[in-house]
Design an enzyme around this catalytic site. Structure first.
Site, PDB file in Angstrom:
ATOM      1  N   PRO A   1     -50.609-101.301 -86.419  1.00  0.00           N
ATOM      2  CA  PRO A   1     -51.359-100.385 -87.262  1.00  0.00           C
ATOM      3  C   PRO A   1     -52.596 -99.789 -86.613  1.00  0.00           C
ATOM      4  O   PRO A   1     -53.234 -98.921 -87.203  1.00  0.00           O
ATOM      5  CB  PRO A   1     -51.798-101.295 -88.401  1.00  0.00           C
TER       6      PRO A   1
ATOM      7  N   ASP B   1     -45.726 -91.285 -82.084  1.00  0.00           N
ATOM      8  CA  ASP B   1     -46.264 -90.760 -83.334  1.00  0.00           C
ATOM      9  C   ASP B   1     -47.745 -90.440 -83.179  1.00  0.00           C
ATOM     10  O   ASP B   1     -48.398 -90.954 -82.281  1.00  0.00           O
ATOM     11  CB  ASP B   1     -46.159 -91.834 -84.427  1.00  0.00           C
TER      12      ASP B   1
ATOM     13  N   LYS C   1     -47.212 -84.308 -83.436  1.00  0.00           N
ATOM     14  CA  LYS C   1     -47.963 -83.053 -83.465  1.00  0.00           C
ATOM     15  C   LYS C   1     -47.398 -82.059 -84.456  1.00  0.00           C
ATOM     16  O   LYS C   1     -46.229 -82.115 -84.800  1.00  0.00           O
ATOM     17  CB  LYS C   1     -47.895 -82.401 -82.067  1.00  0.00           C
TER      18      LYS C   1
ATOM     19  N   GLY D   1     -45.828 -95.894 -85.379  1.00  0.00           N
ATOM     20  CA  GLY D   1     -46.952 -96.623 -85.972  1.00  0.00           C
ATOM     21  C   GLY D   1     -46.451 -97.772 -86.835  1.00  0.00           C
ATOM     22  O   GLY D   1     -45.387 -97.675 -87.451  1.00  0.00           O
ATOM     23  N   GLY D   2     -47.182 -98.876 -86.867  1.00  0.00           N
ATOM     24  CA  GLY D   2     -46.810 -99.994 -87.720  1.00  0.00           C
ATOM     25  C   GLY D   2     -45.494-100.603 -87.290  1.00  0.00           C
ATOM     26  O   GLY D   2     -45.300-100.912 -86.123  1.00  0.00           O
ATOM     27  N   ASP D   3     -44.584-100.732 -88.241  1.00  0.00           N
ATOM     28  CA  ASP D   3     -43.237-101.235 -87.951  1.00  0.00           C
ATOM     29  C   ASP D   3     -42.248-100.081 -88.087  1.00  0.00           C
ATOM     30  O   ASP D   3     -42.334 -99.319 -89.060  1.00  0.00           O
ATOM     31  CB  ASP D   3     -42.869-102.358 -88.934  1.00  0.00           C
TER      32      ASP D   3
ATOM     33  N   THR E   1     -46.789-104.057 -89.788  1.00  0.00           N
ATOM     34  CA  THR E   1     -46.865-102.932 -90.721  1.00  0.00           C
ATOM     35  C   THR E   1     -48.228-102.902 -91.430  1.00  0.00           C
ATOM     36  O   THR E   1     -48.933-103.915 -91.497  1.00  0.00           O
ATOM     37  CB  THR E   1     -45.704-102.991 -91.731  1.00  0.00           C
ATOM     38  N   ALA E   2     -48.600-101.729 -91.928  1.00  0.00           N
ATOM     39  CA  ALA E   2     -49.941-101.529 -92.496  1.00  0.00           C
ATOM     40  C   ALA E   2     -50.277-102.530 -93.607  1.00  0.00           C
ATOM     41  O   ALA E   2     -51.420-102.996 -93.699  1.00  0.00           O
ATOM     42  CB  ALA E   2     -50.069-100.096 -93.015  1.00  0.00           C
TER      43      ALA E   2
ATOM     44  N   MET F   1     -48.934 -94.141 -98.257  1.00  0.00           N
ATOM     45  CA  MET F   1     -48.954 -92.681 -98.396  1.00  0.00           C
ATOM     46  C   MET F   1     -49.436 -92.215 -99.764  1.00  0.00           C
ATOM     47  O   MET F   1     -48.965 -91.207-100.284  1.00  0.00           O
ATOM     48  CB  MET F   1     -47.560 -92.097 -98.095  1.00  0.00           C
TER      49      MET F   1
HETATM   50  N1  SAH Z   1     -44.377 -97.414 -90.181  1.00  0.00           N
HETATM   51  C1  SAH Z   1     -45.738 -97.473 -90.694  1.00  0.00           C
HETATM   52  C2  SAH Z   1     -45.921 -96.631 -91.942  1.00  0.00           C
HETATM   53  C3  SAH Z   1     -45.737 -95.151 -91.710  1.00  0.00           C
HETATM   54  S1  SAH Z   1     -46.021 -94.196 -93.143  1.00  0.00           S
HETATM   55  C4  SAH Z   1     -46.119 -98.938 -90.947  1.00  0.00           C
HETATM   56  O1  SAH Z   1     -45.251 -99.797 -90.846  1.00  0.00           O
HETATM   57  O2  SAH Z   1     -47.288 -99.215 -91.220  1.00  0.00           O
HETATM   58  C5  SAH Z   1     -47.714 -93.773 -92.962  1.00  0.00           C
HETATM   59  C6  SAH Z   1     -48.542 -94.485 -94.001  1.00  0.00           C
HETATM   60  O3  SAH Z   1     -48.770 -95.811 -93.586  1.00  0.00           O
HETATM   61  C7  SAH Z   1     -49.920 -93.917 -94.218  1.00  0.00           C
HETATM   62  O4  SAH Z   1     -49.891 -92.839 -95.133  1.00  0.00           O
HETATM   63  C8  SAH Z   1     -50.657 -95.099 -94.806  1.00  0.00           C
HETATM   64  O5  SAH Z   1     -50.316 -95.277 -96.159  1.00  0.00           O
HETATM   65  C9  SAH Z   1     -50.026 -96.245 -94.025  1.00  0.00           C
HETATM   66  N2  SAH Z   1     -50.822 -96.645 -92.840  1.00  0.00           N
HETATM   67  C10 SAH Z   1     -50.475 -96.497 -91.554  1.00  0.00           C
HETATM   68  N3  SAH Z   1     -51.415 -97.035 -90.751  1.00  0.00           N
HETATM   69  C11 SAH Z   1     -52.363 -97.553 -91.552  1.00  0.00           C
HETATM   70  C12 SAH Z   1     -53.567 -98.274 -91.325  1.00  0.00           C
HETATM   71  N4  SAH Z   1     -53.969 -98.564 -90.102  1.00  0.00           N
HETATM   72  N5  SAH Z   1     -54.300 -98.653 -92.411  1.00  0.00           N
HETATM   73  C13 SAH Z   1     -53.893 -98.379 -93.658  1.00  0.00           C
HETATM   74  N6  SAH Z   1     -52.765 -97.701 -93.938  1.00  0.00           N
HETATM   75  C14 SAH Z   1     -52.005 -97.307 -92.902  1.00  0.00           C
END
Ligand code: SAH
Length: 254
Positions: free
Chosen positions: A13, A36, A57, A88-90, A118-119, A165
């Site tokens: 994240p 991303d 982008k 980003g995240g997972d 994940t976030a 989101m």
């Molecule tokens: N695959 C990502 C999510 C992608 S969708 C994951 O697993 O985290 C994008 C959304 O993820 C953003 O709108 C927000 O709601 C959340 N997000 C991503 N990074 C974040 C962070 N560092 N802190 C809080 N929310 C985050």
């Protein structure tokens, strides 16, 4: 490098050191990285040899963007290049992974997925609010508030619901959650940029969730409602229970 043409890697994240060791190793072996926008630029140091293509982008975010990303993945993989798709995240959580795996599958190209933080998990760590609690916090929902048609939807299915989101629509989310049966005083934890040095967290009651909008404006934000949104200090200590003696088929539940 694994034998796979494309490796999907969860970047985690925020700070570059939240990527997994396996993800970092795959990056070190990559020739092309499709990344991303949310991904920390410091991650580039893990793959200085690779060509980086930022598909987060503008131009990739329109309706044809996903098709173009799919085509790039297939194109580079067919050239025999080692491709990392950094998300980003997972990758498996709101990451359009299904579409990209299908595109590779149709082209007969093998793929590997390396998980990431994940976030929702980063937010739980940031606020020291465990997502599950012994006794009354037995289930967690990861939910996007937006339907494909752009409508806001919310429910009360799990003991803790984490919304992705939804940062721009906190007033509407608050309303929908109350309609779904959450009490007006349900605890809500809002965290933006979890895992980054400038992470921000605030706590609310559901009825005044809209107050979080200004604080977290313009930042990636998750919203947790329910048991997992409660501060540990505000909860009575769970009584110790003795686990029943485990049989070979049974392990004690947590
Ligand atoms: N695959 C990502 C999510 C992608 S969708 C994951 O697993 O985290 C994008 C959304 O993820 C953003 O709108 C927000 O709601 C959340 N997000 C991503 N990074 C974040 C962070 N560092 N802190 C809080 N929310 C985050």
């Amino acid at each position: 490098m694994s034998a796979h043409a494309v490796v999907f890697v969860g970047a985690g994240p925020g700070a570059a050191d939240l990527i997994t060791l396996r993800g970092a190793r795959r990056l070190a072996e990559a020739e092309i990285v499709l990344s991303d926008a949310l991904v920390d630029p410091a991650l580039r140091a893990l793959a200085p040899q690779a060509r980086w293509v930022d598909v987060g982008k503008r131009g990739f975010r329109d309706s044809t963007g996903q098709t173009r990303i799919n085509a790039l993945l297939v194109g580079y993989a067919r050239q025999g290049l080692r491709v990392v798709r950094l998300k980003g995240g997972d990758p498996s959580v709101f990451g359009r992974l299904e579409e990209e795996l299908q595109a590779l599958d149709q082209a007969g190209l093998p793929a590997e997925v390396v998980p990431g933080v994940t976030a929702a998990l980063a937010a739980a760590a940031e606020t020291r609010r465990p997502l599950t609690r012994r006794g009354d916090g037995r289930s967690v929902g990861l939910t996007t508030a937006m339907t494909r048609e752009g409508r806001l939807q919310a429910g009360a299915h799990a003991d803790t619901e984490v919304y992705y989101m939804a940062g721009r629509q906190l007033a509407a989310l608050s309303r929908r959650l109350r309609e779904a049966g959450w009490p007006a005083d349900a605890p809500v934890s809002v965290v933006s940029r979890a895992g980054w040095p400038d992470a921000l967290a605030s706590e609310h009651r559901l009825a005044d969730l809209a107050a979080a909008s200004v604080l977290h404006a313009g930042r990636p934000t998750v919203v947790a409602v329910g048991v997992g949104a409660t501060a540990v200090a505000q909860r009575p200590r769970a009584p110790e229970t003795r686990a029943p003696a485990a049989t070979p088929e049974q392990t004690p539940s947590p």
